[in-house]
Design a protein around this motif. Structure first.
Motif, PDB file in Angstrom:
ATOM      1  N   ARG A  19     -10.823  -9.077  -8.647  1.00 56.42           N
ATOM      2  CA  ARG A  19     -10.400  -9.968  -9.731  1.00 56.42           C
ATOM      3  C   ARG A  19     -10.782 -11.417  -9.459  1.00 56.42           C
ATOM      4  O   ARG A  19     -11.035 -12.188 -10.375  1.00 56.42           O
ATOM      5  CB  ARG A  19      -8.892  -9.866  -9.931  1.00 56.42           C
ATOM      6  CG  ARG A  19      -8.423  -8.553 -10.549  1.00 56.42           C
ATOM      7  CD  ARG A  19      -6.922  -8.562 -10.740  1.00 56.42           C
ATOM      8  NE  ARG A  19      -6.449  -7.373 -11.427  1.00 56.42           N
ATOM      9  CZ  ARG A  19      -5.170  -7.136 -11.700  1.00 56.42           C
ATOM     10  NH1 ARG A  19      -4.246  -8.017 -11.340  1.00 56.42           N
ATOM     11  NH2 ARG A  19      -4.816  -6.044 -12.322  1.00 56.42           N
ATOM     12  N   GLN A  20     -10.807 -11.779  -8.189  1.00 55.26           N
ATOM     13  CA  GLN A  20     -11.124 -13.163  -7.823  1.00 55.26           C
ATOM     14  C   GLN A  20     -12.563 -13.520  -8.190  1.00 55.26           C
ATOM     15  O   GLN A  20     -12.894 -14.701  -8.365  1.00 55.26           O
ATOM     16  CB  GLN A  20     -10.898 -13.336  -6.321  1.00 55.26           C
ATOM     17  CG  GLN A  20     -10.963 -14.767  -5.838  1.00 55.26           C
ATOM     18  CD  GLN A  20     -10.539 -14.881  -4.382  1.00 55.26           C
ATOM     19  OE1 GLN A  20      -9.771 -14.076  -3.872  1.00 55.26           O
ATOM     20  NE2 GLN A  20     -11.056 -15.886  -3.711  1.00 55.26           N
ATOM     21  N   GLU A  72     -13.068 -12.468 -18.212  1.00 52.01           N
ATOM     22  CA  GLU A  72     -11.966 -11.570 -18.558  1.00 52.01           C
ATOM     23  C   GLU A  72     -10.983 -12.301 -19.475  1.00 52.01           C
ATOM     24  O   GLU A  72     -10.564 -13.416 -19.189  1.00 52.01           O
ATOM     25  CB  GLU A  72     -11.263 -11.117 -17.281  1.00 52.01           C
ATOM     26  CG  GLU A  72     -10.210 -10.055 -17.481  1.00 52.01           C
ATOM     27  CD  GLU A  72      -9.568  -9.636 -16.167  1.00 52.01           C
ATOM     28  OE1 GLU A  72      -8.872  -8.612 -16.175  1.00 52.01           O
ATOM     29  OE2 GLU A  72      -9.762 -10.337 -15.155  1.00 52.01           O
ATOM     30  N   ARG A 116      -7.949 -15.854 -17.551  1.00 52.98           N
ATOM     31  CA  ARG A 116      -7.170 -15.846 -16.321  1.00 52.98           C
ATOM     32  C   ARG A 116      -7.007 -17.278 -15.813  1.00 52.98           C
ATOM     33  O   ARG A 116      -7.958 -18.048 -15.762  1.00 52.98           O
ATOM     34  CB  ARG A 116      -7.855 -14.981 -15.263  1.00 52.98           C
ATOM     35  CG  ARG A 116      -7.021 -14.787 -14.002  1.00 52.98           C
ATOM     36  CD  ARG A 116      -7.769 -13.920 -13.012  1.00 52.98           C
ATOM     37  NE  ARG A 116      -7.927 -12.553 -13.468  1.00 52.98           N
ATOM     38  CZ  ARG A 116      -7.007 -11.599 -13.324  1.00 52.98           C
ATOM     39  NH1 ARG A 116      -5.852 -11.893 -12.743  1.00 52.98           N
ATOM     40  NH2 ARG A 116      -7.232 -10.371 -13.747  1.00 52.98           N
ATOM     41  N   GLY A 117      -5.790 -17.642 -15.460  1.00 56.48           N
ATOM     42  CA  GLY A 117      -5.520 -18.987 -14.956  1.00 56.48           C
ATOM     43  C   GLY A 117      -5.076 -19.959 -16.034  1.00 56.48           C
ATOM     44  O   GLY A 117      -4.738 -21.099 -15.725  1.00 56.48           O
ATOM     45  N   ASP A 152       0.708 -15.346 -15.806  1.00 52.11           N
ATOM     46  CA  ASP A 152      -0.687 -14.923 -15.717  1.00 52.11           C
ATOM     47  C   ASP A 152      -0.799 -13.568 -15.015  1.00 52.11           C
ATOM     48  O   ASP A 152      -1.539 -12.685 -15.453  1.00 52.11           O
ATOM     49  CB  ASP A 152      -1.478 -15.984 -14.945  1.00 52.11           C
ATOM     50  CG  ASP A 152      -2.964 -15.910 -15.209  1.00 52.11           C
ATOM     51  OD1 ASP A 152      -3.371 -16.162 -16.354  1.00 52.11           O
ATOM     52  OD2 ASP A 152      -3.716 -15.602 -14.266  1.00 52.11           O
ATOM     53  N   GLU A 153      -0.046 -13.412 -13.938  1.00 54.47           N
ATOM     54  CA  GLU A 153      -0.123 -12.186 -13.142  1.00 54.47           C
ATOM     55  C   GLU A 153       0.266 -10.971 -13.970  1.00 54.47           C
ATOM     56  O   GLU A 153      -0.367  -9.908 -13.893  1.00 54.47           O
ATOM     57  CB  GLU A 153       0.782 -12.324 -11.918  1.00 54.47           C
ATOM     58  CG  GLU A 153       0.567 -11.247 -10.852  1.00 54.47           C
ATOM     59  CD  GLU A 153       1.351  -9.983 -11.131  1.00 54.47           C
ATOM     60  OE1 GLU A 153       0.878  -8.908 -10.723  1.00 54.47           O
ATOM     61  OE2 GLU A 153       2.415 -10.054 -11.772  1.00 54.47           O
ATOM     62  N   PHE A 176      -2.475 -10.056 -16.874  1.00 56.58           N
ATOM     63  CA  PHE A 176      -3.708  -9.385 -16.479  1.00 56.58           C
ATOM     64  C   PHE A 176      -3.460  -8.091 -15.719  1.00 56.58           C
ATOM     65  O   PHE A 176      -4.405  -7.453 -15.254  1.00 56.58           O
ATOM     66  CB  PHE A 176      -4.598 -10.356 -15.706  1.00 56.58           C
ATOM     67  CG  PHE A 176      -5.231 -11.379 -16.595  1.00 56.58           C
ATOM     68  CD1 PHE A 176      -6.450 -11.136 -17.198  1.00 56.58           C
ATOM     69  CD2 PHE A 176      -4.577 -12.573 -16.890  1.00 56.58           C
ATOM     70  CE1 PHE A 176      -7.027 -12.048 -18.053  1.00 56.58           C
ATOM     71  CE2 PHE A 176      -5.144 -13.504 -17.753  1.00 56.58           C
ATOM     72  CZ  PHE A 176      -6.370 -13.239 -18.334  1.00 56.58           C
ATOM     73  N   ARG A 177      -2.201  -7.698 -15.627  1.00 55.25           N
ATOM     74  CA  ARG A 177      -1.863  -6.405 -15.050  1.00 55.25           C
ATOM     75  C   ARG A 177      -1.647  -5.367 -16.154  1.00 55.25           C
ATOM     76  O   ARG A 177      -1.801  -4.173 -15.938  1.00 55.25           O
ATOM     77  CB  ARG A 177      -0.594  -6.540 -14.201  1.00 55.25           C
ATOM     78  CG  ARG A 177      -0.281  -5.310 -13.345  1.00 55.25           C
ATOM     79  CD  ARG A 177       0.982  -5.503 -12.562  1.00 55.25           C
ATOM     80  NE  ARG A 177       2.155  -5.575 -13.441  1.00 55.25           N
ATOM     81  CZ  ARG A 177       3.135  -6.452 -13.317  1.00 55.25           C
ATOM     82  NH1 ARG A 177       3.096  -7.377 -12.388  1.00 55.25           N
ATOM     83  NH2 ARG A 177       4.173  -6.422 -14.140  1.00 55.25           N
ATOM     84  N   ARG A 219      -7.539  -6.287 -24.601  1.00 52.21           N
ATOM     85  CA  ARG A 219      -8.176  -6.793 -23.383  1.00 52.21           C
ATOM     86  C   ARG A 219      -9.690  -6.849 -23.562  1.00 52.21           C
ATOM     87  O   ARG A 219     -10.283  -5.963 -24.188  1.00 52.21           O
ATOM     88  CB  ARG A 219      -7.888  -5.883 -22.186  1.00 52.21           C
ATOM     89  CG  ARG A 219      -6.454  -5.859 -21.706  1.00 52.21           C
ATOM     90  CD  ARG A 219      -6.349  -4.996 -20.451  1.00 52.21           C
ATOM     91  NE  ARG A 219      -7.160  -5.550 -19.378  1.00 52.21           N
ATOM     92  CZ  ARG A 219      -6.690  -6.339 -18.420  1.00 52.21           C
ATOM     93  NH1 ARG A 219      -5.410  -6.667 -18.408  1.00 52.21           N
ATOM     94  NH2 ARG A 219      -7.469  -6.799 -17.480  1.00 52.21           N
TER      95      ARG A 219
END
Length: 248
Positions: free
Chosen positions: A87-88, A93, A155-156, A163-164, A167-168, A193
């Motif tokens: 993911r990093q 996304e 994301r972010g 955020d966590e 995106f889960r 998504r």
């Protein structure tokens, strides 16, 4: 009793000079004292080893460069990190999401807000199609007028805890629990998504190597500080570990 490091008194003036740099700390005075003591320990060690430098900061930097040695991150370590943190290194996304915010205010007890939010969440689990209706009725966010819609989010874009969760979740999935942020309690649903693209390893290898090497160096400095503090005679304060902004 004052603070001493190996028999040398810590001047209160040094602590006063350090204090402005730690106003965001939970305890600025404590953090300032901690920092001054660590600097004193390092400077005394630099003196003992005759490490040169134009000023105190330069001597500390030279001491750490001399005494703390860590290997560069190799190909295998970088590849392992890349594989464990996809993911990093994913770009593009997006999620289309909506929420219902229950704002926490001094005038309303938290437990009452939580009770209401839990009841609305239970109603949505039973009848998911009511999200827009309940958002308009209960949400303390302006998005309530739009059925709770937050539009597309990268994301972010939101606070980390929100955020966590975003995106889960999968498309069409409602978070099973309330999400707590500094804004209050949220009911969160991902409507759609858009999956991002994973950057190739070769494009991020140097970035990963820099990160892993820096992290290893910081761990090395932390361990070195623990050794110096452990053998120093420090009176008037008990240091809780040896983590310091000096080495971040």
């Amino acid at each position: 009793m004052g603070i001493t490091v190996n028999g040398i008194d810590i001047d209160d003036a040094l602590i006063e000079q350090e204090l402005p740099h730690h106003q965001q700390a939970a305890n600025p005075l404590k953090q300032s004292v901690h920092e001054v003591v660590l600097r004193t320990v390092l400077l005394q060690e630099a003196e003992r080893l005759a490490v040169p430098g134009e000023d105190d900061d330069a001597r500390i930097e030279a001491l750490l460069a001399r005494e703390v040695k860590v290997p560069q991150a190799n190909h295998e370590a970088c590849l392992t990190y890349y594989g464990k943190h996809p993911r990093q290194f994913t770009r593009g996304e997006l999620v289309e999401a909506r929420h219902i915010l229950f704002q926490v205010t001094p005038s309303v007890p938290l437990e009452l807000v939580r009770e209401t939010a839990e009841a609305v969440l239970a109603a949505l689990k039973a009848e998911p199609g009511r999200f827009g209706e309940l958002a308009a009725q209960y949400s303390n966010c302006s998005s309530g007028a739009l059925g709770g819609s937050l539009g597309q989010l990268a994301r972010g874009a939101c606070v980390p805890e929100f955020d966590e969760v975003l995106f889960r979740l999968g498309a069409g999935e409602l978070a099973g629990k309330l999400v707590e942020t500094r804004f209050g309690l949220h009911i969160v649903e991902v409507v759609r998504r858009i999956e991002g693209v994973l950057l190739p390893f070769d494009a991020v290898r140097a970035q990963i190597a820099d990160y892993l090497t820096t992290a290893a160096w910081q761990r090395g400095v932390h361990q070195y500080l623990q050794i110096l503090v452990g053998r120093a005679q420090i009176e008037g304060i008990v240091l809780e570990g040896s983590q310091s902004p000096l080495v971040q």
